[in-house]
Scaffold this motif. Structure first.
Motif, PDB file in Angstrom:
ATOM      1  N   SER A 154       0.850  -1.193   0.000  1.00  0.00           N
ATOM      2  CA  SER A 154       0.000   0.000   0.000  1.00  0.00           C
ATOM      3  C   SER A 154       0.885   1.242   0.000  1.00  0.00           C
ATOM      4  O   SER A 154       1.827   1.342   0.786  1.00  0.00           O
ATOM      5  CB  SER A 154      -0.906  -0.004   1.237  1.00  0.00           C
ATOM      6  N   GLY A 155       0.608   2.156  -0.916  1.00  0.00           N
ATOM      7  CA  GLY A 155       1.368   3.398  -0.992  1.00  0.00           C
ATOM      8  C   GLY A 155       2.798   3.243  -1.457  1.00  0.00           C
ATOM      9  O   GLY A 155       3.693   3.917  -0.922  1.00  0.00           O
ATOM     10  N   PRO A 156       3.074   2.417  -2.472  1.00  0.00           N
ATOM     11  CA  PRO A 156       4.460   2.311  -2.950  1.00  0.00           C
ATOM     12  C   PRO A 156       4.883   3.592  -3.672  1.00  0.00           C
ATOM     13  O   PRO A 156       4.120   4.151  -4.464  1.00  0.00           O
ATOM     14  CB  PRO A 156       4.401   1.125  -3.920  1.00  0.00           C
ATOM     15  N   ALA A 157       6.091   4.048  -3.395  1.00  0.00           N
ATOM     16  CA  ALA A 157       6.618   5.241  -4.069  1.00  0.00           C
ATOM     17  C   ALA A 157       7.606   4.865  -5.169  1.00  0.00           C
ATOM     18  O   ALA A 157       7.653   5.514  -6.218  1.00  0.00           O
ATOM     19  CB  ALA A 157       7.306   6.152  -3.055  1.00  0.00           C
ATOM     20  N   ARG A 158       8.382   3.805  -4.917  1.00  0.00           N
ATOM     21  CA  ARG A 158       9.414   3.393  -5.876  1.00  0.00           C
ATOM     22  C   ARG A 158       9.591   1.881  -5.787  1.00  0.00           C
ATOM     23  O   ARG A 158       9.679   1.333  -4.687  1.00  0.00           O
ATOM     24  CB  ARG A 158      10.735   4.095  -5.556  1.00  0.00           C
ATOM     25  N   ILE A 159       9.631   1.227  -6.931  1.00  0.00           N
ATOM     26  CA  ILE A 159       9.828  -0.227  -6.988  1.00  0.00           C
ATOM     27  C   ILE A 159      10.995  -0.503  -7.924  1.00  0.00           C
ATOM     28  O   ILE A 159      10.968  -0.106  -9.095  1.00  0.00           O
ATOM     29  CB  ILE A 159       8.564  -0.953  -7.481  1.00  0.00           C
ATOM     30  N   ARG A 160      12.003  -1.160  -7.390  1.00  0.00           N
ATOM     31  CA  ARG A 160      13.186  -1.479  -8.193  1.00  0.00           C
ATOM     32  C   ARG A 160      13.321  -2.993  -8.309  1.00  0.00           C
ATOM     33  O   ARG A 160      13.431  -3.702  -7.307  1.00  0.00           O
ATOM     34  CB  ARG A 160      14.446  -0.902  -7.549  1.00  0.00           C
TER      35      ARG A 160
END
Length: 308
Positions: A154-160
């Motif tokens: 919930s509420g991801p800002a950045r996914i690498r």
């Protein structure tokens, strides 16, 4: 909590429930694609063989449109291997980022609970041989795809996304390894056979050889079953709020609420053969030379062989 006649019966019952609900969810997604959004999806081809060929790279292909949609739904709902395409020892990998409405997210949360119950039941079957029989009783079923829970954030800002190849290390004393192998042989043969009683190629020979080798050292010595890591996909997720970053394997879609802001995504690149190989031994205190090669057993370096 449900009561079962046996863990095996419980697994079969819960797998049936899981597959029925996954199929229904997949059908809803295909019927109403406007209710979801695929932010990223990557195709990783099956290797079509049991072992990883470390001399080969892995080509990653970004997907979009209907192809991405179908692949992501398949990655979320598949529990069985694809005969002719997927080796039984190979698991499905569909890394992706998917935004879903709350009712579908709620269904995935509940299905994670079903997967957890199946894993709990499997853990009640002490013998590996019996666990394998339980899974094999359901044709083409992939135990890993069944128990692998969907990563919901919930509420991801950045996914690498990235590749990693951390090794698998299991520690026991020499005496404990002997107990494990002795129990296995007695389960199969009723006793521990001598090496000369077993024909060439018999899988039990490696257990007898391991017992013989382990019997020649201190029973208190720590021995590691060390399997070099195979390349696998991981993801690092940072969040909009104060929640700490999350880091874990990510072979299947990461899902989040569709009304959250779209996160910044660092895409998964292709894997170049050997690019992670130097890391395999640097993280360990294990002797590079195998002690019992057929069982992946290694001694520790001298200063680490005994617990303090």
């Amino acid at each position: 909590m449900p009561h079962y006649l046996s863990p095996q019966q419980g697994i079969k019952e819960q797998v049936g429930i899981l597959e029925e609900r996954l199929e229904a969810l997949g059908n809803k997604m295909r019927a109403s694609p406007d209710r979801l959004r695929v932010d990223a999806s990557y195709l990783i081809p099956f290797r079509d063989q049991a072992e990883v060929d470390e001399t080969k790279g892995i080509t990653v292909t970004p997907l979009d449109g209907s192809e991405a949609l179908q692949r992501v739904i398949y990655g979320l709902t598949s529990t069985r291997i694809e005969p002719g395409k997927q080796n039984p020892r190979e698991t499905l990998r569909v890394p992706a980022v998917l935004a879903l409405p709350h009712d579908w997210l709620h269904e995935l949360v509940e299905l994670n609970g079903v997967r957890q119950e199946i894993e709990r039941l499997a853990g009640e079957i002490e013998e590996q041989y019996e666990r394998s029989k339980a899974w094999a009783s359901m044709r083409y079923l992939s135990s890993l795809q069944v128990i692998r829970q969907t990563w919901i954030v919930s509420g991801p800002a950045r996914i690498r996304f990235y590749w990693d190849a951390s090794p698998s290390v299991q520690n026991k004393t020499a005496a404990d390894w002997i107990k494990v192998y002795t129990k296995h042989l007695k389960k199969l043969h009723g006793y521990v056979p001598a090496i000369g009683e077993l024909p060439e190629g018999d899988n039990s020979r490696k257990f007898v050889e391991a017992i013989t080798s382990l019997s020649g050292i201190s029973p208190r010595e720590r021995i590691a079953a060390f399997r070099p890591g195979q390349p696998h996909v991981r993801a690092r997720v940072s969040f909009i709020g104060t929640e700490p970053k999350a880091l874990r394997p990510s072979p299947t879609p990461i899902v989040y609420p569709i009304d959250d802001p779209v996160p910044f995504i660092v895409p998964l690149s292709s894997y170049e053969a050997g690019e992670l190989s130097e890391k395999k031994w640097s993280r360990t205190k294990i002797d590079l030379e195998p002690f019992v090669e057929s069982m992946y057993l290694h001694r520790y370096l001298k200063q680490y062989r005994f617990s303090k």
